[in-house]
Design a protein around this motif. Structure first.
Motif, PDB file in Angstrom:
ATOM      1  N   THR A 135      76.721  13.227  45.213  1.00 17.62           N
ATOM      2  CA  THR A 135      76.447  14.091  44.068  1.00 17.62           C
ATOM      3  C   THR A 135      76.557  15.570  44.420  1.00 17.62           C
ATOM      4  O   THR A 135      77.077  16.366  43.628  1.00 17.62           O
ATOM      5  CB  THR A 135      75.065  13.758  43.486  1.00 17.62           C
ATOM      6  N   GLU A 136      76.123  15.970  45.603  1.00 21.25           N
ATOM      7  CA  GLU A 136      76.256  17.374  46.004  1.00 21.25           C
ATOM      8  C   GLU A 136      77.723  17.806  46.049  1.00 21.25           C
ATOM      9  O   GLU A 136      78.032  18.988  45.860  1.00 21.25           O
ATOM     10  CB  GLU A 136      75.603  17.600  47.372  1.00 21.25           C
ATOM     11  N   LEU A 167      71.875  15.791  40.239  1.00 26.27           N
ATOM     12  CA  LEU A 167      71.495  16.742  41.287  1.00 26.27           C
ATOM     13  C   LEU A 167      70.003  17.030  41.246  1.00 26.27           C
ATOM     14  O   LEU A 167      69.310  17.024  42.275  1.00 26.27           O
ATOM     15  CB  LEU A 167      72.261  18.053  41.098  1.00 26.27           C
ATOM     16  N   ILE A 168      69.495  17.281  40.054  1.00 28.90           N
ATOM     17  CA  ILE A 168      68.073  17.569  39.885  1.00 28.90           C
ATOM     18  C   ILE A 168      67.240  16.371  40.328  1.00 28.90           C
ATOM     19  O   ILE A 168      66.217  16.520  41.015  1.00 28.90           O
ATOM     20  CB  ILE A 168      67.787  17.945  38.416  1.00 28.90           C
ATOM     21  N   ALA A 175      65.724  11.761  47.468  1.00 29.60           N
ATOM     22  CA  ALA A 175      66.611  10.683  47.918  1.00 29.60           C
ATOM     23  C   ALA A 175      67.952  10.848  47.226  1.00 29.60           C
ATOM     24  O   ALA A 175      68.034  11.448  46.147  1.00 29.60           O
ATOM     25  CB  ALA A 175      66.014   9.318  47.591  1.00 29.60           C
ATOM     26  N   PRO A 176      69.025  10.319  47.811  1.00 28.42           N
ATOM     27  CA  PRO A 176      70.325  10.378  47.143  1.00 28.42           C
ATOM     28  C   PRO A 176      70.273   9.732  45.766  1.00 28.42           C
ATOM     29  O   PRO A 176      69.588   8.717  45.566  1.00 28.42           O
ATOM     30  CB  PRO A 176      71.252   9.607  48.086  1.00 28.42           C
ATOM     31  N   VAL A 181      69.006   5.301  41.644  1.00 22.69           N
ATOM     32  CA  VAL A 181      69.402   4.351  40.601  1.00 22.69           C
ATOM     33  C   VAL A 181      69.148   2.918  41.070  1.00 22.69           C
ATOM     34  O   VAL A 181      68.631   2.079  40.319  1.00 22.69           O
ATOM     35  CB  VAL A 181      70.879   4.548  40.212  1.00 22.69           C
ATOM     36  N   GLY A 182      69.502   2.627  42.315  1.00 22.92           N
ATOM     37  CA  GLY A 182      69.258   1.286  42.838  1.00 22.92           C
ATOM     38  C   GLY A 182      67.785   0.929  42.859  1.00 22.92           C
ATOM     39  O   GLY A 182      67.391  -0.185  42.497  1.00 22.92           O
ATOM     40  N   ARG A 183      66.959   1.904  43.262  1.00 17.86           N
ATOM     41  CA  ARG A 183      65.535   1.661  43.440  1.00 17.86           C
ATOM     42  C   ARG A 183      64.772   1.629  42.116  1.00 17.86           C
ATOM     43  O   ARG A 183      63.839   0.848  41.940  1.00 17.86           O
ATOM     44  CB  ARG A 183      64.965   2.765  44.332  1.00 17.86           C
TER      45      ARG A 183
END
Length: 335
Positions: A135-136, A167-168, A175-176, A181-183
């Motif tokens: 994302t960065e 990004l926010i 965390a990335p 999203v996975g978590r």
């Protein structure tokens, strides 16, 4: 449901539909049908378990992550984006909030402006696609786009807004974004076949996306980022999409009050004959909620009615393939 299945099959045959259609009610699958090829070169057919890109359907997952961080006190809907972005993306005004980004009312400039015209086969990314992995990395395409209007004054669909939200989220969540999203979405919902993948490392069972190029089986691999972010790029199955809807409205992803806030209409969008909440399209009337995605080699629509537990999903590995089937299902099914 035999009549629905027959209607779907007729439209699929007439239009050359390549993809999967699913109708569920209360968690029971009433119709599931796969048509066309997942890989034309290898002659591999689509199956009910085939993974497809869902393009902007990802925005609903992004919204769940962000609202989860709000629920945890790490963000607020009125948090200014600048508070988290620091010196990055200076053209985003100090008065742009998380809520406005979620609602497409921020007015910020868009790196992938869908109102700019052009064809779905155009190469629109200003950097080589392999440079957009994390994302960065998207900072290099998000910058330099002046604001379109004062924040909060009107609706304008904005892909940049959802990458900024990603990004926010990763800066506030520590965390990335892909891990968040996975978590926070895929794990609790049991979406075991859903996630972000590198286009040069496709997972097993992923349908190749095809462009509408006459006389050629040209894929979309050079048209999309090597890995998507908050505005799009996830792949999923029809079963996992249904699992998402069930988990969302069962309170397994967010408390019921937060979900109600997400699906409360924030804007009327007459040009689309729809309304918009936070991360979700809504019909002009009624309680249904819509996820939709359109991109090079991807078309996707899923409609869920929490009052009747009816869900229907159409996903295709062509740019426009889902729309005729989705229109017919919309006519046949009262949601």
């Amino acid at each position: 449901m035999d009549a629905i299945a027959d209607e779907v099959d007729e439209v699929a045959r007439r239009t050359g539909f390549s993809g999967v259609v699913s109708v569920e009610r209360g968690g029971t699958v009433e119709v599931v049908a796969a048509h066309g090829l997942a890989d034309r070169a290898a002659g591999l057919p689509n199956t009910p378990g085939t993974r497809f890109g869902i393009a902007s359907g990802t925005k609903g997952m992004t919204a769940v992550v962000v609202l989860g961080l709000v629920e945890d006190g790490l963000l607020a809907l009125d948090t200014p984006a600048r508070q988290v972005l620091g010196a990055d993306l200076p053209l985003i005004g100090a008065d742009v909030t998380v809520e406005q980004l979620l609602a497409h009312t921020s007015g910020i400039g868009d790196y992938y402006d869908e109102d700019a015209g052009g064809d779905i086969t155009d190469y629109v990314l200003p950097v080589p696609v392999h440079e957009l992995l994390d994302t960065e990395d998207y900072l290099k395409v998000l910058g330099g786009h002046p604001a379109k209007f004062a924040p909060g004054t009107r609706f304008c669909y904005c892909n940049s807004g959802y990458v900024v939200l990603a990004l926010i989220a990763e800066r506030a969540g520590g965390a990335p974004f892909h891990d968040l999203v996975g978590r926070r979405v895929c794990g609790p919902a049991g979406m075991t076949a859903t996630g972000f993948h590198r286009s040069d490392e496709p997972p097993a069972g992923l349908a190749t996306g095809y462009l509408p190029v006459p006389g050629a089986d040209r894929t979309n691999v050079l048209h999309l980022p090597v890995r998507g972010s908050g505005d799009g790029g996830m792949s999923s199955t029809v079963a996992d999409v249904s699992a998402f809807w069930r988990a969302l409205f069962a309170g397994r992803l967010l408390p019921a009050a937060r979900v109600a806030e997400m699906v409360r209409p924030r804007s009327d969008v007459p040009g689309e004959q729809r309304r918009y909440g936070l991360g979700f399209w809504l019909p002009e009337t009624g309680p249904a909620v819509i996820l939709e995605g359109y991109d090079a080699g991807v078309s996707f629509r899923s409609v869920h009615n929490p009052a009747t537990a009816l869900t229907w999903t159409v996903v295709s590995n062509t740019s426009d393939g889902a729309w005729p089937v989705a229109r017919r299902l919309g006519e046949l099914l009262t949601v």
